[in-house]
Design a protein around this motif. Structure first.
Motif, short mmCIF file in Angstrom:
data_model
loop_
_atom_site.label_atom_id
_atom_site.label_comp_id
_atom_site.label_asym_id
_atom_site.label_seq_id
_atom_site.Cartn_x
_atom_site.Cartn_y
_atom_site.Cartn_z
N ARG A 187 0.86 -1.16 0.03
CA ARG A 187 -0.03 0.05 0.06
C ARG A 187 0.97 1.38 -0.05
N GLU A 188 2.13 1.38 0.31
CA GLU A 188 2.92 2.07 0.08
C GLU A 188 4.10 2.53 -0.76
N CYS A 189 4.70 3.49 -1.29
CA CYS A 189 5.90 3.50 -1.91
C CYS A 189 6.62 4.61 -1.41
N LYS A 208 4.09 -0.70 -8.08
CA LYS A 208 3.06 -1.36 -8.55
C LYS A 208 2.94 -2.97 -8.25
N ILE A 253 1.17 3.09 -6.88
CA ILE A 253 1.09 4.10 -5.80
C ILE A 253 2.25 5.03 -6.14
N ARG A 254 1.83 6.27 -5.98
CA ARG A 254 2.79 7.41 -6.52
C ARG A 254 3.38 8.24 -5.47
#
Ligand SMILES: [Cu+2]
Length: 225
Positions: A35-37, A101, A109-110
């Motif tokens: 869920r995180e980047c 991704k 997730i940007r």
């Protein structure tokens, strides 16, 4: 790369630290979960950067670096859960997005990063243009015999003449670093990417869509000094 089958989408979490590799490159840690980047720092100076991407999610992931308009600057794929791979990119001044991704699908997730310093070599017009085709079955046509001189800035233009399948064109330098790509291009469509062939050596390219490279959709060319 597009995967048609997905495994569990877990959480993408990201942790960041900076450290130096044996080669002396300052690597920037990027931790991807489901869920995180998250990257250790979001400000950079222009030049070559190496992101050490650690996948702490539950699914295979990939990370893209996008310039404005989702132009692909670099990417690393097939990062298995619990593993780390390097993503090497050359960044001119500007604003970019990192996209993790999970499952190797979707927009990702940007995380936005800012690069300061020398203005965009990437704004320079290409020195030359080469047109080729992605064709059925799983081949590139028109790149046979292609060569270039080190330092040339080349616009690769790919028309997909395959009646049914999308294709990509991913280019890697002599050191194996991703230099850019023409992303998924639908049948009948044309895509392009401008890449500076900075170093002499053997460059390789392939289609990033799952299974296509294995079917023969890959090749190489030589850049002379
Ligand atoms: Cu393909």
């Amino acid at each position: 790369m597009i995967r048609r089958a997905l495994t569990t989408a877990a959480a993408v979490a990201i942790a960041v630290t900076s450290f130096s590799s044996a080669s002396g490159d300052d690597k920037t840690a990027l931790t991807a979960t489901d869920r995180e980047c998250q990257v250790a720092t979001t400000t950079f100076t222009s030049g070559r950067h190496v992101f050490a991407v650690t996948n702490k999610g539950g699914d295979v992931t990939e990370v893209y670096v996008y310039a404005e308009g989702d132009r692909v600057v670099g990417e690393v794929e097939n990062i298995g859960a619990g593993t780390t791979r390097d993503l090497t990119v050359s960044l001119d001044a500007g604003t970019y997005e990192l996209a993790c991704k999970p499952g190797q699908k979707g927009d990702g997730i940007r995380t936005t990063i800012e690069v300061t310093g020398e203005a965009a070599a990437s704004a320079a017009p290409p020195d030359r243009r080469v047109e080729f085709a992605a064709a059925e079955p799983y081949t590139y046509a028109g790149l046979g015999g292609f060569t270039a001189s080190a330092g040339q800035r080349v616009e690769f233009v790919m028309r997909n003449t395959d009646p049914t399948l999308p294709h990509e064109f991913e280019l890697f330098g002599p050191d194996g670093a991703s230099l850019g790509e023409i992303g998924p291009t639908d049948p009948g469509a044309t895509g392009q990417a401008v890449v500076t062939l900075a170093e002499p050596g053997v460059y390789t390219f392939e289609c990033g869509i799952e299974g296509h490279a294995a079917m023969g959709m890959k090749g190489s060319f030589t850049v002379t000094g």
